[in-house]
Design a protein around this motif. Sequence first.
Motif, PDB file in Angstrom:
ATOM      1  N   LYS A 387       8.150 -31.954 -46.189  1.00 18.20           N
ATOM      2  CA  LYS A 387       7.583 -33.176 -46.757  1.00 18.20           C
ATOM      3  C   LYS A 387       8.639 -34.210 -47.152  1.00 18.20           C
ATOM      4  O   LYS A 387       8.389 -35.422 -47.087  1.00 18.20           O
ATOM      5  CB  LYS A 387       6.731 -32.823 -47.970  1.00 18.20           C
ATOM      6  N   LYS A 388       9.809 -33.760 -47.537  1.00 17.25           N
ATOM      7  CA  LYS A 388      10.828 -34.657 -48.074  1.00 17.25           C
ATOM      8  C   LYS A 388      11.154 -35.794 -47.105  1.00 17.25           C
ATOM      9  O   LYS A 388      11.460 -35.570 -45.949  1.00 17.25           O
ATOM     10  CB  LYS A 388      12.102 -33.863 -48.383  1.00 17.25           C
ATOM     11  N   GLY A 389      11.037 -37.031 -47.612  1.00 21.42           N
ATOM     12  CA  GLY A 389      11.408 -38.189 -46.807  1.00 21.42           C
ATOM     13  C   GLY A 389      10.392 -38.605 -45.770  1.00 21.42           C
ATOM     14  O   GLY A 389      10.685 -39.437 -44.903  1.00 21.42           O
ATOM     15  N   GLY A 390       9.173 -38.070 -45.839  1.00 18.97           N
ATOM     16  CA  GLY A 390       8.155 -38.400 -44.843  1.00 18.97           C
ATOM     17  C   GLY A 390       8.416 -37.681 -43.530  1.00 18.97           C
ATOM     18  O   GLY A 390       9.170 -36.717 -43.457  1.00 18.97           O
ATOM     19  N   GLY A 391       7.755 -38.162 -42.480  1.00 11.41           N
ATOM     20  CA  GLY A 391       7.951 -37.536 -41.170  1.00 11.41           C
ATOM     21  C   GLY A 391       7.316 -36.167 -41.051  1.00 11.41           C
ATOM     22  O   GLY A 391       7.815 -35.308 -40.323  1.00 11.41           O
ATOM     23  N   PHE A 392       6.197 -35.957 -41.748  1.00 10.50           N
ATOM     24  CA  PHE A 392       5.503 -34.676 -41.668  1.00 10.50           C
ATOM     25  C   PHE A 392       4.009 -34.899 -41.817  1.00 10.50           C
ATOM     26  O   PHE A 392       3.552 -35.546 -42.768  1.00 10.50           O
ATOM     27  CB  PHE A 392       5.994 -33.727 -42.767  1.00 10.50           C
ATOM     28  N   VAL A 393       3.238 -34.404 -40.859  1.00 12.79           N
ATOM     29  CA  VAL A 393       1.783 -34.358 -40.951  1.00 12.79           C
ATOM     30  C   VAL A 393       1.404 -32.890 -40.946  1.00 12.79           C
ATOM     31  O   VAL A 393       1.716 -32.167 -39.991  1.00 12.79           O
ATOM     32  CB  VAL A 393       1.104 -35.100 -39.783  1.00 12.79           C
ATOM     33  N   PHE A 394       0.746 -32.442 -42.005  1.00 12.26           N
ATOM     34  CA  PHE A 394       0.429 -31.013 -42.101  1.00 12.26           C
ATOM     35  C   PHE A 394      -0.614 -30.628 -41.066  1.00 12.26           C
ATOM     36  O   PHE A 394      -1.675 -31.231 -40.961  1.00 12.26           O
ATOM     37  CB  PHE A 394      -0.089 -30.649 -43.491  1.00 12.26           C
ATOM     38  N   ALA A 395      -0.291 -29.605 -40.312  1.00 16.77           N
ATOM     39  CA  ALA A 395      -1.232 -28.933 -39.415  1.00 16.77           C
ATOM     40  C   ALA A 395      -0.716 -27.511 -39.253  1.00 16.77           C
ATOM     41  O   ALA A 395       0.464 -27.232 -39.498  1.00 16.77           O
ATOM     42  CB  ALA A 395      -1.324 -29.630 -38.060  1.00 16.77           C
ATOM     43  N   THR A 396      -1.578 -26.615 -38.859  1.00 17.97           N
ATOM     44  CA  THR A 396      -1.138 -25.249 -38.614  1.00 17.97           C
ATOM     45  C   THR A 396      -0.312 -25.194 -37.333  1.00 17.97           C
ATOM     46  O   THR A 396      -0.291 -26.145 -36.542  1.00 17.97           O
ATOM     47  CB  THR A 396      -2.352 -24.305 -38.486  1.00 17.97           C
ATOM     48  N   VAL A 397       0.378 -24.086 -37.132  1.00 18.77           N
ATOM     49  CA  VAL A 397       1.115 -23.899 -35.880  1.00 18.77           C
ATOM     50  C   VAL A 397       0.091 -23.617 -34.781  1.00 18.77           C
ATOM     51  O   VAL A 397      -0.440 -22.513 -34.671  1.00 18.77           O
ATOM     52  CB  VAL A 397       2.120 -22.740 -35.986  1.00 18.77           C
ATOM     53  N   HIS A 398      -0.199 -24.643 -33.973  1.00 12.50           N
ATOM     54  CA  HIS A 398      -1.240 -24.587 -32.940  1.00 12.50           C
ATOM     55  C   HIS A 398      -2.604 -24.436 -33.608  1.00 12.50           C
ATOM     56  O   HIS A 398      -2.750 -24.631 -34.801  1.00 12.50           O
ATOM     57  CB  HIS A 398      -0.964 -23.482 -31.915  1.00 12.50           C
ATOM     58  N   ASN A 399      -3.627 -24.117 -32.813  1.00 12.00           N
ATOM     59  CA  ASN A 399      -4.985 -24.053 -33.325  1.00 12.00           C
ATOM     60  C   ASN A 399      -5.180 -22.868 -34.267  1.00 12.00           C
ATOM     61  O   ASN A 399      -4.532 -21.829 -34.126  1.00 12.00           O
ATOM     62  CB  ASN A 399      -5.973 -23.921 -32.163  1.00 12.00           C
ATOM     63  N   ILE A 400      -6.108 -23.023 -35.199  1.00 15.22           N
ATOM     64  CA  ILE A 400      -6.552 -21.890 -36.012  1.00 15.22           C
ATOM     65  C   ILE A 400      -7.413 -21.012 -35.106  1.00 15.22           C
ATOM     66  O   ILE A 400      -8.402 -21.470 -34.544  1.00 15.22           O
ATOM     67  CB  ILE A 400      -7.353 -22.364 -37.233  1.00 15.22           C
ATOM     68  N   GLN A 401      -7.017 -19.759 -34.980  1.00 13.94           N
ATOM     69  CA  GLN A 401      -7.639 -18.892 -33.987  1.00 13.94           C
ATOM     70  C   GLN A 401      -8.877 -18.190 -34.532  1.00 13.94           C
ATOM     71  O   GLN A 401      -9.286 -18.398 -35.683  1.00 13.94           O
ATOM     72  CB  GLN A 401      -6.613 -17.864 -33.505  1.00 13.94           C
ATOM     73  N   ALA A 402      -9.478 -17.356 -33.705  1.00 13.28           N
ATOM     74  CA  ALA A 402     -10.629 -16.551 -34.106  1.00 13.28           C
ATOM     75  C   ALA A 402     -10.171 -15.390 -34.993  1.00 13.28           C
ATOM     76  O   ALA A 402      -8.986 -15.073 -35.071  1.00 13.28           O
ATOM     77  CB  ALA A 402     -11.337 -16.007 -32.861  1.00 13.28           C
ATOM     78  N   LYS A 403     -11.126 -14.801 -35.683  1.00 13.54           N
ATOM     79  CA  LYS A 403     -10.918 -13.590 -36.486  1.00 13.54           C
ATOM     80  C   LYS A 403      -9.955 -13.798 -37.656  1.00 13.54           C
ATOM     81  O   LYS A 403      -9.250 -12.880 -38.056  1.00 13.54           O
ATOM     82  CB  LYS A 403     -10.447 -12.426 -35.600  1.00 13.54           C
ATOM     83  N   ILE A 404      -9.912 -15.001 -38.203  1.00 12.21           N
ATOM     84  CA  ILE A 404      -9.130 -15.242 -39.405  1.00 12.21           C
ATOM     85  C   ILE A 404     -10.004 -14.901 -40.612  1.00 12.21           C
ATOM     86  O   ILE A 404     -11.132 -15.393 -40.716  1.00 12.21           O
ATOM     87  CB  ILE A 404      -8.680 -16.716 -39.500  1.00 12.21           C
ATOM     88  N   PRO A 405      -9.518 -14.073 -41.545  1.00 10.30           N
ATOM     89  CA  PRO A 405     -10.326 -13.781 -42.741  1.00 10.30           C
ATOM     90  C   PRO A 405     -10.692 -15.065 -43.473  1.00 10.30           C
ATOM     91  O   PRO A 405      -9.846 -15.948 -43.649  1.00 10.30           O
ATOM     92  CB  PRO A 405      -9.398 -12.905 -43.585  1.00 10.30           C
ATOM     93  N   VAL A 406     -11.925 -15.165 -43.898  1.00 15.15           N
ATOM     94  CA  VAL A 406     -12.368 -16.392 -44.546  1.00 15.15           C
ATOM     95  C   VAL A 406     -11.597 -16.644 -45.831  1.00 15.15           C
ATOM     96  O   VAL A 406     -11.354 -17.788 -46.222  1.00 15.15           O
ATOM     97  CB  VAL A 406     -13.895 -16.351 -44.807  1.00 15.15           C
ATOM     98  N   GLU A 407     -11.162 -15.575 -46.491  1.00 12.94           N
ATOM     99  CA  GLU A 407     -10.354 -15.740 -47.703  1.00 12.94           C
ATOM    100  C   GLU A 407      -9.049 -16.459 -47.384  1.00 12.94           C
ATOM    101  O   GLU A 407      -8.548 -17.252 -48.197  1.00 12.94           O
ATOM    102  CB  GLU A 407     -10.049 -14.375 -48.335  1.00 12.94           C
ATOM    103  N   ASN A 408      -8.487 -16.189 -46.214  1.00  7.32           N
ATOM    104  CA  ASN A 408      -7.238 -16.844 -45.820  1.00  7.32           C
ATOM    105  C   ASN A 408      -7.468 -18.301 -45.436  1.00  7.32           C
ATOM    106  O   ASN A 408      -6.608 -19.154 -45.671  1.00  7.32           O
ATOM    107  CB  ASN A 408      -6.582 -16.083 -44.674  1.00  7.32           C
ATOM    108  N   LEU A 409      -8.604 -18.579 -44.814  1.00  6.07           N
ATOM    109  CA  LEU A 409      -8.929 -19.973 -44.492  1.00  6.07           C
ATOM    110  C   LEU A 409      -9.064 -20.798 -45.767  1.00  6.07           C
ATOM    111  O   LEU A 409      -8.537 -21.915 -45.867  1.00  6.07           O
ATOM    112  CB  LEU A 409     -10.230 -20.040 -43.691  1.00  6.07           C
ATOM    113  N   LEU A 410      -9.764 -20.246 -46.748  1.00  5.37           N
ATOM    114  CA  LEU A 410      -9.917 -20.962 -48.010  1.00  5.37           C
ATOM    115  C   LEU A 410      -8.576 -21.103 -48.724  1.00  5.37           C
ATOM    116  O   LEU A 410      -8.268 -22.165 -49.278  1.00  5.37           O
ATOM    117  CB  LEU A 410     -10.922 -20.221 -48.901  1.00  5.37           C
ATOM    118  N   ALA A 411      -7.765 -20.054 -48.686  1.00  4.14           N
ATOM    119  CA  ALA A 411      -6.444 -20.113 -49.329  1.00  4.14           C
ATOM    120  C   ALA A 411      -5.570 -21.175 -48.680  1.00  4.14           C
ATOM    121  O   ALA A 411      -4.817 -21.887 -49.365  1.00  4.14           O
ATOM    122  CB  ALA A 411      -5.772 -18.743 -49.246  1.00  4.14           C
ATOM    123  N   LEU A 412      -5.664 -21.296 -47.348  1.00  9.63           N
ATOM    124  CA  LEU A 412      -4.884 -22.298 -46.620  1.00  9.63           C
ATOM    125  C   LEU A 412      -5.169 -23.698 -47.144  1.00  9.63           C
ATOM    126  O   LEU A 412      -4.245 -24.440 -47.508  1.00  9.63           O
ATOM    127  CB  LEU A 412      -5.211 -22.197 -45.124  1.00  9.63           C
TER     128      LEU A 412
END
Length: 420
Positions: A387-412
């Motif tokens: 984040k420091k100095g700009g030049g960052f747009v938050f996104a995950t590394v590639h797409n969020i895949q299938a079978k991710i625990p919902v608790e982890n999605l909410l935590a993200l």
Amino acid sequence: MTPRERVIASLGHRETDVLPLDLGSTLVTGIHVSSLHKLKVALGLIREDEPVKVIDPFQMLGEVDDELRKVLGIDTVPLFPPKNFFGFENADWKPWTFFDGTPLLVPGKFNTTPDANGDIYQYPLGDTRFPPSAKMPRDGFYHDALIRQKPFRDEELKVEDQIEEYTLLTDEELSYYEQESKRLYEETDYAVVSSGVPGTNLGDIAYVPGPALPDPKGIRDVEEWYISLMTRKEFLKEVFSRMTEIGLENLKRFHQAVGERIQVIVISGTDFGSQHGPFISPSLYRELFKPFHKKINDWVHQNTSWKTFIHTCGSIYALLPDLEEAGFDILNPVQISAAEMDPEKLKEEFGKDFTFWGGGVNTQTTLPFGKPEEVKEEVRRLIETFKKGGGFVFATVHNIQAKIPVENLLALFEAVNEYR
């Protein structure tokens, strides 16, 4: 700041009120329909029996709608092409239940009838009269491209066969882009992200098999294509040269249609990295790709206010100086799990050259297999780094895949909105 102002500022390497967030503005920053459904149910946006839309049938990505954008604080909106990966429109929606029980809406020409083994096949242009171009195995989560390459001799290879799918934008397509870009720009305050135009995506392996072509000709086998980078260099230079001509003409037409109503355009989705190092050497990139990439990026920068986006997975540290010289503004997905892709080193050495669009959480290990507190801690650490100095747009590394625990999605997303 409005979402659009926030993204523009970060692209200009200026710090923002809060960190810009992307989900779903491209087909490489999206979310699998199964995970999307779980997330929307957990957020109270839909019931368990309510469907979500499939906007990319190949990767089975779901539609990130305005309601989800507002709840999560997303700053981007997509300007997608009028037709999908298989060459048919996302229209005439029909219900279908996914293998894992997720209720979906799929385009009318999406084939939902399994074969005797329970596998699902998709067809070019959605037309079952042609041989299928992709297969989703029974109980699978994605489609795999089917290789339909015919035998050929090198002396029979023709440039026009290899670029059959890269056509000039039609008046109908340009009218669609004009109207849709106006709607997105004038009726929302999100940053508008375009998926690009035909002809700039040199050597993108997802498109090499010709998934939207009824009868693909030329080099259409994935292994043969990669071999050709070394054995058929002169032919590929001709292919890329002609593609670039088409791409530049399409960029001109596209610009006439959308003007400055978009902020970002995806130029390349070609993967140059594996988990352990680049697929190709810097010298081969300089010979085969860089001259054409530079010509395309130069046109964009000389004629528009858009920022150019390259998606390339894997370990590409060795290629970054050349990608910067080729004129790319935005680097995605920032695969921090690959060799030499240390976040602190990337930010220190290339933070002034690229906007990092991604790299927000490791989707190979932490997001699918970590505990919620581990997801939160990794998000915190990576935001602090990038984040420091700009030049960052938050996104995950590639797409969020299938079978991710919902608790982890909410935590993200809890962590993003806590630390952004």
